[in-house]
Write a protein that holds these residues in place. Structure first.
Motif, PDB file in Angstrom:
ATOM      1  N   CYS A   1      32.809  61.231  87.740  1.00 25.68           N
ATOM      2  CA  CYS A   1      32.220  59.979  87.271  1.00 25.68           C
ATOM      3  C   CYS A   1      33.255  59.110  86.556  1.00 25.68           C
TER       4      CYS A   1
ATOM      5  N   ILE B   1      22.288  54.437  81.458  1.00 27.84           N
ATOM      6  CA  ILE B   1      23.141  55.227  82.359  1.00 27.84           C
ATOM      7  C   ILE B   1      24.430  54.488  82.692  1.00 27.84           C
ATOM      8  N   THR B   2      24.329  53.221  83.102  1.00 26.16           N
ATOM      9  CA  THR B   2      25.531  52.479  83.481  1.00 26.16           C
ATOM     10  C   THR B   2      26.388  52.134  82.269  1.00 26.16           C
TER      11      THR B   2
ATOM     12  N   TYR C   1      26.739  54.164  79.613  1.00 29.09           N
ATOM     13  CA  TYR C   1      27.481  55.411  79.400  1.00 29.09           C
ATOM     14  C   TYR C   1      28.586  55.559  80.445  1.00 29.09           C
ATOM     15  N   HIS C   2      28.262  55.273  81.695  1.00 34.08           N
ATOM     16  CA  HIS C   2      29.228  55.401  82.783  1.00 34.08           C
ATOM     17  C   HIS C   2      30.426  54.469  82.567  1.00 34.08           C
TER      18      HIS C   2
ATOM     19  N   LEU D   1      26.393  59.815  88.328  1.00 31.37           N
ATOM     20  CA  LEU D   1      25.860  58.715  87.521  1.00 31.37           C
ATOM     21  C   LEU D   1      25.536  57.496  88.385  1.00 31.37           C
TER      22      LEU D   1
ATOM     23  N   TRP E   1      22.157  58.087  89.785  1.00 27.37           N
ATOM     24  CA  TRP E   1      21.112  57.859  88.795  1.00 27.37           C
ATOM     25  C   TRP E   1      20.886  56.368  88.576  1.00 27.37           C
ATOM     26  N   GLY E   2      21.946  55.592  88.552  1.00 24.18           N
ATOM     27  CA  GLY E   2      21.795  54.142  88.440  1.00 24.18           C
ATOM     28  C   GLY E   2      20.995  53.578  89.600  1.00 24.18           C
TER      29      GLY E   2
END
Length: 168
Positions: free
Chosen positions: A135, A111-112, A114-115, A71, A74-75
């Protein structure tokens, strides 16, 4: 040294969160002084946020030795191109790039976000593969809630709000 950087970057994260709140209030109350100030400097302010995020992420992976999880990568994918886009926009004095910055920032925000929720234990892990670092692993937590994903979430949120135009 790493603890000092964690503290400093966490303090900047809180300042950015206050800026988010300030900008939201300015947009709701239609404070033209603040909105005009930001709109004239949106590319410069956005580039400062992006540079802070890129330098911070590189510090943590290259100096502190924190291995980025899936993740985190992806960020970074949604953060790093913004340096190029904003730099070209500043050179050409092109304010039309805000829609691209906003699109990249919203994707990074999801994304962040959710992370961050994953690291708080509020959502299950459905994305991270078994081949990478977990993650859900937290390298640090400052002020009771600031982690690396929270720093990214705050940066993407600030970028989204900075680049949100009246007509959007």
């Amino acid at each position: 040294m790493i603890n000092s950087v964690n503290f400093i970057l966490s303090a900047f994260t809180i300042i950015a969160q206050i800026a988010v709140l300030f900008l939201v209030i300015a947009k709701i109350t239609k404070n033209n002084f603040v909105l005009n100030f930001v709109s004239k400097r949106v590319s410069e302010l956005s580039l400062l946020v992006v540079l802070g995020g890129v330098i911070g992420s590189l510090f943590y992976s290259q100096v502190a030795g924190y291995v980025p999880c899936e993740l985190c990568w992806w960020g970074r994918i949604f953060l790093y191109p913004q340096i190029v886009i904003l730099s070209i926009a500043l050179i050409k004095k092109d304010l039309t790039v805000t829609k691209y910055i906003k699109a990249l920032s919203i994707a990074g925000l999801i994304i962040t976000g959710y992370h961050s929720l994953l690291q708080m234990g509020l959502v299950p892990s459905v994305i991270c593969g078994a081949t990478s670092i977990s993650c859900a692993q937290r390298y640090f937590i400052t002020f009771g809630y600031i982690t690396l994903p929270m720093m990214g979430f705050t940066a993407f949120l600030l970028l989204t709000i900075l680049n949100w135009k009246k007509n959007d």
